[in-house]
Design a protein around this motif. Structure first.
Motif, PDB file in Angstrom:
ATOM      1  N   ILE A 540       0.852  -1.188   0.000  1.00 55.47           N
ATOM      2  CA  ILE A 540       0.000   0.000   0.000  1.00 55.47           C
ATOM      3  C   ILE A 540       0.883   1.232   0.000  1.00 55.47           C
ATOM      4  O   ILE A 540       2.055   1.192   0.415  1.00 55.47           O
ATOM      5  CB  ILE A 540      -0.960  -0.015   1.214  1.00 55.47           C
ATOM      6  CG1 ILE A 540      -2.113   0.959   0.994  1.00 55.47           C
ATOM      7  CG2 ILE A 540      -0.211   0.251   2.518  1.00 55.47           C
ATOM      8  CD1 ILE A 540      -3.251   0.772   1.988  1.00 55.47           C
ATOM      9  N   THR A 543      -0.366   7.427  -4.308  1.00 60.61           N
ATOM     10  CA  THR A 543      -0.228   7.362  -5.762  1.00 60.61           C
ATOM     11  C   THR A 543       1.196   7.757  -6.165  1.00 60.61           C
ATOM     12  O   THR A 543       1.722   8.771  -5.704  1.00 60.61           O
ATOM     13  CB  THR A 543      -1.235   8.310  -6.444  1.00 60.61           C
ATOM     14  OG1 THR A 543      -2.548   7.935  -6.048  1.00 60.61           O
ATOM     15  CG2 THR A 543      -1.116   8.237  -7.958  1.00 60.61           C
ATOM     16  N   LYS A 547       4.065   1.115  -6.160  1.00 65.39           N
ATOM     17  CA  LYS A 547       3.434  -0.167  -5.823  1.00 65.39           C
ATOM     18  C   LYS A 547       3.376  -1.103  -7.042  1.00 65.39           C
ATOM     19  O   LYS A 547       3.792  -2.261  -6.977  1.00 65.39           O
ATOM     20  CB  LYS A 547       2.008   0.076  -5.305  1.00 65.39           C
ATOM     21  CG  LYS A 547       1.912   0.982  -4.097  1.00 65.39           C
ATOM     22  CD  LYS A 547       0.502   1.097  -3.600  1.00 65.39           C
ATOM     23  CE  LYS A 547      -0.444   1.734  -4.587  1.00 65.39           C
ATOM     24  NZ  LYS A 547      -0.120   3.125  -4.920  1.00 65.39           N
ATOM     25  N   SER A 548       2.821  -0.592  -8.180  1.00 69.97           N
ATOM     26  CA  SER A 548       2.701  -1.425  -9.385  1.00 69.97           C
ATOM     27  C   SER A 548       4.067  -1.808  -9.938  1.00 69.97           C
ATOM     28  O   SER A 548       4.255  -2.906 -10.475  1.00 69.97           O
ATOM     29  CB  SER A 548       1.896  -0.688 -10.462  1.00 69.97           C
ATOM     30  OG  SER A 548       0.553  -0.530 -10.054  1.00 69.97           O
ATOM     31  N   GLN A 589      -3.565  -4.232 -13.218  1.00 71.42           N
ATOM     32  CA  GLN A 589      -4.388  -3.153 -12.664  1.00 71.42           C
ATOM     33  C   GLN A 589      -5.603  -2.876 -13.550  1.00 71.42           C
ATOM     34  O   GLN A 589      -6.699  -2.661 -13.060  1.00 71.42           O
ATOM     35  CB  GLN A 589      -3.528  -1.886 -12.546  1.00 71.42           C
ATOM     36  CG  GLN A 589      -4.193  -0.761 -11.793  1.00 71.42           C
ATOM     37  CD  GLN A 589      -3.221   0.368 -11.513  1.00 71.42           C
ATOM     38  OE1 GLN A 589      -2.087   0.371 -11.986  1.00 71.42           O
ATOM     39  NE2 GLN A 589      -3.645   1.329 -10.720  1.00 71.42           N
ATOM     40  N   ASP A 669      -2.611  -6.709  -8.857  1.00 71.78           N
ATOM     41  CA  ASP A 669      -2.166  -5.317  -8.938  1.00 71.78           C
ATOM     42  C   ASP A 669      -3.385  -4.396  -8.895  1.00 71.78           C
ATOM     43  O   ASP A 669      -3.933  -4.019  -9.935  1.00 71.78           O
ATOM     44  CB  ASP A 669      -1.362  -5.101 -10.222  1.00 71.78           C
ATOM     45  CG  ASP A 669      -0.801  -3.684 -10.324  1.00 71.78           C
ATOM     46  OD1 ASP A 669      -0.917  -2.926  -9.334  1.00 71.78           O
ATOM     47  OD2 ASP A 669      -0.271  -3.338 -11.388  1.00 71.78           O
ATOM     48  N   ASP A 670      -3.803  -4.043  -7.652  1.00 76.00           N
ATOM     49  CA  ASP A 670      -4.973  -3.177  -7.459  1.00 76.00           C
ATOM     50  C   ASP A 670      -6.168  -3.710  -8.264  1.00 76.00           C
ATOM     51  O   ASP A 670      -6.857  -2.956  -8.956  1.00 76.00           O
ATOM     52  CB  ASP A 670      -4.637  -1.741  -7.885  1.00 76.00           C
ATOM     53  CG  ASP A 670      -5.608  -0.737  -7.264  1.00 76.00           C
ATOM     54  OD1 ASP A 670      -6.366  -1.130  -6.353  1.00 76.00           O
ATOM     55  OD2 ASP A 670      -5.620   0.422  -7.732  1.00 76.00           O
ATOM     56  N   SER A 673     -10.228  -2.735  -7.251  1.00 76.76           N
ATOM     57  CA  SER A 673     -10.651  -1.333  -7.166  1.00 76.76           C
ATOM     58  C   SER A 673     -12.021  -1.089  -7.783  1.00 76.76           C
ATOM     59  O   SER A 673     -12.747  -0.187  -7.366  1.00 76.76           O
ATOM     60  CB  SER A 673      -9.615  -0.435  -7.865  1.00 76.76           C
ATOM     61  OG  SER A 673      -9.452  -0.847  -9.214  1.00 76.76           O
ATOM     62  N   ALA A 700      -3.001  -2.594  -3.236  1.00 76.58           N
ATOM     63  CA  ALA A 700      -4.337  -2.058  -2.978  1.00 76.58           C
ATOM     64  C   ALA A 700      -4.271  -0.598  -2.588  1.00 76.58           C
ATOM     65  O   ALA A 700      -3.260  -0.110  -2.080  1.00 76.58           O
ATOM     66  CB  ALA A 700      -5.014  -2.865  -1.884  1.00 76.58           C
ATOM     67  N   GLN A 701      -5.381   0.078  -2.873  1.00 68.91           N
ATOM     68  CA  GLN A 701      -5.564   1.450  -2.414  1.00 68.91           C
ATOM     69  C   GLN A 701      -6.449   1.477  -1.171  1.00 68.91           C
ATOM     70  O   GLN A 701      -6.327   2.357  -0.332  1.00 68.91           O
ATOM     71  CB  GLN A 701      -6.234   2.280  -3.536  1.00 68.91           C
ATOM     72  CG  GLN A 701      -5.420   2.424  -4.800  1.00 68.91           C
ATOM     73  CD  GLN A 701      -4.332   3.475  -4.679  1.00 68.91           C
ATOM     74  OE1 GLN A 701      -4.179   4.102  -3.620  1.00 68.91           O
ATOM     75  NE2 GLN A 701      -3.560   3.656  -5.742  1.00 68.91           N
ATOM     76  N   THR A 705      -9.174  -3.669   2.081  1.00 69.99           N
ATOM     77  CA  THR A 705      -8.679  -4.817   1.323  1.00 69.99           C
ATOM     78  C   THR A 705      -7.484  -5.463   2.012  1.00 69.99           C
ATOM     79  O   THR A 705      -7.261  -6.669   1.902  1.00 69.99           O
ATOM     80  CB  THR A 705      -8.283  -4.374  -0.110  1.00 69.99           C
ATOM     81  OG1 THR A 705      -9.400  -3.761  -0.741  1.00 69.99           O
ATOM     82  CG2 THR A 705      -7.841  -5.558  -0.957  1.00 69.99           C
TER      83      THR A 705
END
Length: 757
Positions: A540, A543, A547-548, A589, A669-670, A673, A700-701, A705
């Protein structure tokens, strides 16, 4: 360009056959003008007599020739006198000239033997003057003039006796010296004739000799024209069949080359890492594998005819002009070639720079089109249709202007070249007409010269056409080679290691740092953590924290620039990419679906997957509900890119696809969402049962989660600023605490009691 043409090795048999056929066609095309000349000169003008050597001759005329000629032995060696019984070769000639039922008086006719071309040429030189002289002596007016000249100084009564004799009888009784002196005044004009006119005169004399023998000269002429015409038609047919076969094979070879190039480009693109994909835009890669390949395909279709056929026709035609026809007008061909090169050179200098720009402008137009179509909903939402229309119109106009300039220049070329060709034809007729009038050239030779000149001009025209196409195809070939020759930055080592089954599912980041190609700073710096089997590791961060990027390193979409990333205890750089990715179930994602059906998308990892496994994966991904509502259930079609399903449905099908693969390591990957909280919760609960002995890594954002993750990695500006469980991080990590409180209240996070106390 040569690197692209190396791919023709696969079609070498067809290429060899094409070259052989081109040689056959060129030989046939070069032979046709000779036949035109034969029909006009020998068939029409000479009445079917193609040589100044008579094939048959009466004994009386032969005796006269022997009186005039000084090479009697050579002449008699080439002829045989027909006796009481004819040989097969004699019968063949008699049938041709007199008919099958014609009876020849024995020892009255000489027939030409079968002799080779060299002997025939020598005999022509020997007989041409005597043949003309015999026919002249047989003319009553000429004969009386010569006879009067001979009897001027003869006394009576010998004069009266000689007047009763024929001219031939008188000449035969004279010595060779006196004979030459008497005939010199009449034969002097023959020596002044050109070879061409002398040959025509000899042929006219032979025709007269044939008529005296009773030969049907009209039939002889018609038979000659018919046979020569049939031969000409046969050669034209060979040329046509060769041309059709060549175009058929050339098209196949070009299509096969196009297929090979597209395959090579596509296979190379599939091997690219994200770094190479960023180097070439998607629009450019599409243009290179379609439009650029098409340019080369068009070139190859015509290339064989130019590389092989045009030089043979050009050189062969020039040789034919110098050998087979009167070459006094060869200078006209030089004028034609200079004029063609002047036109082509001028156009080439004007058009070449635009050719180089065309493909780049096509790329630009494709890029703009793709961007507008992809972002159409955003464009409409912001009412920017007019602005995007203007942007497209600018790219479209630039391409249109370049195309118009090139096409206008090219459209000028053909009329100019046709004007040159027609002007050259007029010049040949003008000069040739004077030569025919002066007796220097025959009409058939002039017609053959026109045909040979047109063939030479067309050969240079084809070469010029290919020289115009070549630059554009060369640009396309360079662009294709750029893709094919680009070495992927991520590739397997020659000797790879096997994953360690004792550390199955273990993912270890050891001092990992990463920067994008050509970037100045590190995106990730000194990342250290371990994801274990049976545990869920969540990542986490705010932005842009990286993360990705972290999870993209796991399947080697990028390679770490420093440190080690190990899976199953082995550095992933030492493992083959195929084996590595077989262990990973990756959900990107942005959910990506392929055109087909729901079934084909879930079974993407294995087409032979059981239906039970597919349904189970859909159940865990919470996709069963909407799938069952579909008319065709799992057979329901999916549009390209998943355009006919919602974002949440697309994401659930992407998750089902990864679950159905049943890998050792799950990377999300997220991927949750687009799901509502209820579906998210159900999915994670069902997933925890499926992945209890698997390694799960979730980006995750949402705090909700990752609440129950075994360990949470907190990233900030590419660095790990915290590792622990939710409770630990809430106590000890301010970054995580701020993220959590920005999404949920203190009570929801379990801090209400603490706050009350």
């Amino acid at each position: 360009m040569l690197k692209v043409l190396k791919n023709l090795k696969k079609s070498w048999v067809s290429v060899l056959f094409i070259i052989i056929l081109l040689c056959i066609q060129a030989a046939a095309d070069l032979a046709l003008p000779d036949y035109t000349s034969k029909i006009v000169n020998d068939g029409i003008q000479a009445g079917g007599i193609d040589s100044s050597v008579p094939k048959i001759i009466s004994k009386e005329d032969m005796d006269t020739i022997l009186i005039i000629s000084e090479e009697d032995d050579k002449i008699l060696e080439s002829y045989e006198l027909i006796g009481n019984e004819e040989t097969s070769s004699q019968e063949k000639i008699i049938d041709k000239y007199f008919g099958k039922d014609y009876e020849i008086e024995p020892y009255s006719i000489y027939v030409l033997k079968d002799i080779n071309e060299e002997e025939m040429g020598q005999l022509e030189d020997i007989l041409v003057n005597p043949i003309i002289e015999v026919e002249t002596l047989k003319n009553e007016e000429t004969s009386n003039q010569i006879k009067s000249k001979m009897l001027e100084n003869v006394q009576e009564p010998q004069k009266s006796y000689m007047e009763g004799m024929t001219l031939i009888q008188l000449i035969s009784q004279m010595s060779q010296e006196d004979r030459n002196q008497i005939l010199s005044e009449f034969t002097k004009q023959f020596d002044e004739m050109s070879d061409s006119i002398k040959e025509q005169a000899a042929i006219t004399s032979i025709k007269s000799l044939y008529k005296d023998l009773g030969v049907d000269t009209d039939k002889l002429q018609n038979d000659y024209i018919f046979m020569t015409g049939m031969q000409m038609l046969g050669i034209a047919l060979i040329s046509m069949v060769s041309a059709v076969t060549i175009m058929f094979l050339s098209s196949r070879v070009a299509a096969k080359l196009g297929k090979t190039l597209r395959e090579n480009v596509f296979k190379k693109v599939l091997s690219f890492s994200n770094a190479e994909l960023n180097q070439f835009s998607t629009a450019s890669l599409i243009t290179r594998s379609t439009n650029d390949v098409q340019q080369i395909q068009m070139l190859i279709t015509l290339l064989f005819r130019v590389v092989v056929y045009a030089p043979i026709i050009g050189i062969g035609g020039f040789v034919k002009v110098l050998t087979s026809t009167d070459h006094s007008m060869a200078w006209i061909i030089g004028i034609a070639i200079v004029a063609i090169f002047a036109v082509i050179g001028t156009l080439f200098m004007l058009v070449m720079p635009r050719f180089r720009k065309l493909q780049d402008l096509v790329d630009k137009l494709n890029g703009v089109s793709r961007e507008i179509l992809t972002g159409l909903s955003v464009i409409r939402a912001f009412n920017k249709e007019k602005k995007e229309e203007e942007r497209f119109d600018t790219a479209n106009k630039d391409l249109t202007k370049a195309n118009i300039f090139v096409n206008r220049a090219m459209s000028m070329m053909m009329p100019l070249l046709m004007f040159i060709m027609n002007s050259i034809t007029i010049l040949i007729v003008w000069v040739g007409g004077h030569n025919v009038d002066q007796g220097i050239m025959q009409v058939g030779d002039m017609m053959a010269f026109i045909q040979y000149t047109m063939q030479i001009v067309m050969a240079f025209l084809m070469i010029s056409m290919i020289s115009i196409m070549l630059p554009r195809a060369s640009v396309s070939a360079r662009r294709i080679n750029e893709v094919i020759e680009t070495e992927p930055s991520i590739k397997d080592k020659k000797e790879t290691k096997k994953l360690n089954p004792e550390k199955k599912g273990l993912v270890e980041f050891k001092n990992v740092s990463f920067r994008y190609p050509d970037a100045d700073t590190e995106i990730l710096e000194d990342i250290n953590f371990t994801a274990k089997p049976g545990e869920t590791t969540a990542i986490i961060g705010s932005t842009g924290s990286g993360k990705s990027t972290v999870v993209n390193l796991i399947p080697r979409f990028y390679d770490v620039t420093e440190g080690e990333l190990c899976i199953d205890g082995v550095n992933i750089k030492d493992v083959s990419q195929t084996e590595l990715r077989d262990k990973i179930g990756f959900v990107p994602q942005k959910g990506v679906l392929f055109s087909g059906t729901i079934e084909s998308n879930i079974k993407y990892a294995d087409d032979n997957m059981s239906d039970e496994q597919m349904v189970e994966a859909a159940r865990i991904a919470q996709a069963t509900e909407f799938i069952e509502e579909k008319e065709n259930k799992y057979k329901d079609p999916i549009a390209q890119g998943g355009g006919n399903v919602s974002g949440g449905q697309k994401q659930r099908l992407s998750i089902a696809r990864a679950i159905a693969k049943d890998p050792e390591i799950f990377v999300f990957d997220d991927s949750f969402s687009a799901l509502d909280f209820k579906t998210d919760s159900k999915l994670r609960e069902a997933l925890s049962e499926k992945t209890k002995d698997k390694t799960v890594i979730i980006v995750a954002q949402r705090i909700s989660t990752v609440l129950n993750a075994n360990q949470i990695i907190v990233l900030e500006e590419g660095k790990v600023v915290g590792i622990g469980t939710h409770e630990e991080l809430m106590k000890n990590n301010e970054t995580y605490r701020q993220i959590a409180l920005s999404q949920l209240s203190a009570e929801e996070l379990g801090e209400g009691e603490k706050g009350g106390k």
